[in-house]
Design a protein around this motif. Sequence first.
Motif, mmCIF file in Angstrom:
data_model
loop_
_atom_site.group_PDB
_atom_site.id
_atom_site.type_symbol
_atom_site.label_atom_id
_atom_site.label_comp_id
_atom_site.label_asym_id
_atom_site.label_seq_id
_atom_site.Cartn_x
_atom_site.Cartn_y
_atom_site.Cartn_z
ATOM 1 N N UNK A 1 1.781 -33.775 -23.798
ATOM 2 C CA UNK A 1 2.946 -33.322 -22.922
ATOM 3 C C UNK A 1 2.489 -32.065 -22.144
ATOM 4 N N UNK A 2 2.019 -31.174 -22.907
ATOM 5 C CA UNK A 2 1.596 -29.827 -22.201
ATOM 6 C C UNK A 2 0.673 -30.075 -21.057
ATOM 7 N N UNK A 3 -0.527 -30.981 -21.549
ATOM 8 C CA UNK A 3 -1.738 -31.043 -20.218
ATOM 9 C C UNK A 3 -0.937 -31.961 -19.253
ATOM 10 N N UNK A 4 -0.145 -33.071 -19.387
ATOM 11 C CA UNK A 4 0.436 -33.745 -18.409
ATOM 12 C C UNK A 4 1.258 -32.673 -17.612
ATOM 13 N N UNK A 5 2.160 -31.887 -18.148
ATOM 14 C CA UNK A 5 2.850 -30.941 -17.008
ATOM 15 C C UNK A 5 2.346 -29.745 -16.378
ATOM 16 N N UNK A 6 1.446 -29.003 -17.053
ATOM 17 C CA UNK A 6 0.701 -27.895 -16.701
ATOM 18 C C UNK A 6 -0.449 -28.231 -16.047
ATOM 19 N N UNK A 7 -0.756 -29.391 -16.123
ATOM 20 C CA UNK A 7 -1.824 -29.907 -15.127
ATOM 21 C C UNK A 7 -1.445 -29.971 -13.764
ATOM 22 N N UNK A 8 -0.154 -30.016 -13.563
ATOM 23 C CA UNK A 8 0.664 -29.961 -12.266
ATOM 24 C C UNK A 8 0.802 -31.488 -11.619
ATOM 25 N N UNK A 9 0.641 -32.407 -12.952
ATOM 26 C CA UNK A 9 1.000 -33.921 -12.437
ATOM 27 C C UNK A 9 2.163 -34.194 -11.808
ATOM 28 N N UNK A 10 3.236 -33.371 -11.896
ATOM 29 C CA UNK A 10 4.727 -33.670 -11.614
ATOM 30 C C UNK A 10 4.820 -32.486 -10.502
ATOM 31 N N UNK A 11 4.511 -30.990 -10.982
ATOM 32 C CA UNK A 11 5.097 -30.053 -9.914
ATOM 33 C C UNK A 11 4.504 -30.133 -8.645
ATOM 34 N N UNK A 12 3.011 -30.332 -8.634
ATOM 35 C CA UNK A 12 2.606 -30.250 -7.243
ATOM 36 C C UNK A 12 2.837 -31.331 -6.176
ATOM 37 N N UNK A 13 3.419 -32.258 -6.684
ATOM 38 C CA UNK A 13 3.911 -33.445 -5.694
ATOM 39 C C UNK A 13 5.033 -32.882 -5.235
ATOM 40 N N UNK A 14 5.978 -31.893 -5.959
ATOM 41 C CA UNK A 14 7.098 -31.398 -5.437
ATOM 42 C C UNK A 14 6.987 -30.376 -4.304
ATOM 43 N N UNK A 15 5.573 -29.921 -4.461
ATOM 44 C CA UNK A 15 5.359 -28.545 -3.271
ATOM 45 C C UNK A 15 3.944 -29.053 -2.744
ATOM 46 N N UNK A 16 3.872 -30.398 -2.188
ATOM 47 C CA UNK A 16 2.959 -30.980 -1.353
ATOM 48 C C UNK A 16 2.943 -30.470 0.152
ATOM 49 N N UNK A 17 4.137 -30.150 0.740
ATOM 50 C CA UNK A 17 4.376 -29.546 1.908
ATOM 51 C C UNK A 17 3.608 -28.225 2.071
ATOM 52 N N UNK A 18 3.881 -27.233 0.952
ATOM 53 C CA UNK A 18 3.444 -26.116 0.749
ATOM 54 C C UNK A 18 1.768 -26.017 0.806
ATOM 55 N N UNK A 19 1.357 -27.059 -0.095
ATOM 56 C CA UNK A 19 -0.016 -27.098 -0.237
ATOM 57 C C UNK A 19 -0.800 -27.574 1.261
ATOM 58 N N UNK A 20 -0.362 -28.349 1.867
ATOM 59 C CA UNK A 20 -0.817 -28.643 3.127
ATOM 60 C C UNK A 20 -0.551 -27.498 4.010
ATOM 61 N N UNK A 21 0.457 -26.782 4.009
ATOM 62 C CA UNK A 21 0.213 -25.665 5.128
ATOM 63 C C UNK A 21 -0.526 -24.533 4.748
ATOM 64 N N UNK A 22 -0.546 -24.226 3.355
ATOM 65 C CA UNK A 22 -1.669 -23.336 2.911
ATOM 66 C C UNK A 22 -3.013 -23.676 3.042
ATOM 67 N N UNK A 23 -3.418 -24.981 3.435
ATOM 68 C CA UNK A 23 -4.700 -25.256 3.743
ATOM 69 C C UNK A 23 -4.843 -25.612 4.900
ATOM 70 N N UNK A 24 -3.957 -25.305 5.752
ATOM 71 C CA UNK A 24 -3.836 -25.439 7.286
ATOM 72 C C UNK A 24 -3.880 -26.657 7.917
ATOM 73 N N UNK A 25 -3.470 -27.557 7.193
ATOM 74 C CA UNK A 25 -3.304 -28.991 7.647
ATOM 75 C C UNK A 25 -2.331 -28.836 8.870
ATOM 76 N N UNK A 26 -2.410 -29.756 10.062
ATOM 77 C CA UNK A 26 -1.663 -29.883 11.376
ATOM 78 C C UNK A 26 -0.784 -31.007 11.270
ATOM 79 N N UNK A 27 -1.024 -31.733 10.317
ATOM 80 C CA UNK A 27 -0.440 -33.070 10.413
ATOM 81 C C UNK A 27 1.048 -32.884 9.790
ATOM 82 N N UNK A 28 1.968 -33.642 10.253
ATOM 83 C CA UNK A 28 3.543 -33.354 9.962
ATOM 84 C C UNK A 28 3.681 -33.491 8.345
#
Length: 464
Positions: A277-304
């Motif tokens: 459970x802790x590896x599933x959650x703290x690996x970001x398997x759920x959380x990073x998909x909630x902040x996908x837009x921010x990750x794209x912005x941080x990496x300079x993506x120009x796609x909508x």
Amino acid sequence: MTAGEKLSVFSARYRWQIIATMTVHIMTLTHGVGVGWLSPSLRLLGSDHSPLGDPITIGEASWMGSLIGLGSLTGNIIFGLLLDRLGRKLCMYFLAIPNMTYWILIYTAQNVGYLYAGRFLAGISGGGCYVVLPIFIAEIADNGVRGALSSMAMMYVSIGMMIGFSLASYLSYHLMPCIAITFPIVFLLAIIGLAETPQYLLRRGRDEQAEKSYYFYKNLKAPKVGDKEASNHDAAKIEFDSFRLQVLSGGITEKITKRDFFNLPTMKVFGLIFVLIICNQLSGSFAIFNYTSHIFAELGSQIDPNTCTIVVGGVQVLSILCAVALVDRCGRRVLLLTSMAGMGLGELTIALLKCFASEEFLAENSWLPLIVMCYVTCIASVGVIPLIFIIIIEMLPAKIRSIGTSLSMATFSGFIFVSLKIYPIMIYDQGLAATMFMSAGMCFFGFIVLGLFLPETKGKLMTH
């Protein structure tokens, strides 16, 4: 069916198991629709055109997002306590009620308090789904398809989230709940024809009903009534009698005591479940998909960002389909460990890009963040995301499976709440690179610990 016999997934024996699984997952899809509703709706609720009158604040939006996690935790506990008292089927009826109330509250909302209550109720329904439905499916499914059927849950959630995201983006605020409330209603009507699981009926001493249920889900012809001699030699009857003895030998009719939990083999199982459970959650398997837009912005993506979100969602659905196809061929252990190691490498790539790639490089290769995120989504969805439910259920002893699953899912929901709270703080305070290094570290920690101690549960009898 003989012990060594291999059947196609399209075999007549599996027909009602597959139909029943697809039917009960209407509720899982419904939960996904409710989760997907939030993201597009927050933009409207926070604007001057908010249907509530006054725009909601950032703090109120945060509570709307996190209350579904607290509701899920509550649902895990409530349905875990009810599962062995009321039975799997009756609990499934109760799953629909909080979800229907959620859509009614959204439609009638006069202030943000209505939405708080609705999100909490949606969480209760979703938390109940993660306890009731995996046990129901595991108990009706044959060993040969149990992994595939049990790993479908997250696929339905992902499809539901895409439906919810799309409907909330293109329909008016008050039309969306009018359409969405039909999903739980369809679910209630669809499950009427399904039988209670044979294991539960045997637990309650209702052997005759258990026998009928067993024949129903295995698509077997019941022996002729009144011909006892023929009945004694009937293949279906012999198979059920063998199943009944296996179930009863697992001690499921005996009273559960503390000793059933506090013994070395069971405590080792709970220890492995906790690491999972802790590896599933703290690996970001759920959380990073909630902040996908921010990750794209941080990496300079120009796609909508919305386009990227839909692409990533589509990749997730296709990847979980691959998991469904592979889990009973490759086994749970191989898929999980491969997924965990691959996800760690993907997150390490994101961290290294953020640390060392120049802005010019990222601007010239704006497609790269989308490719990396699709890879992380794909590899996570093949093992880390869909397999947690089936592995937990298959590892737990039959006697304490309902309570053990409830406790495990409550812990899981608690860590979802924690991860959703700490990830935005880490991303904004410590930076994306540090967050991804931490997530990759958890993946590699899980790979080592689970690689050393996690047993293969493929083919395990659900009667023990």
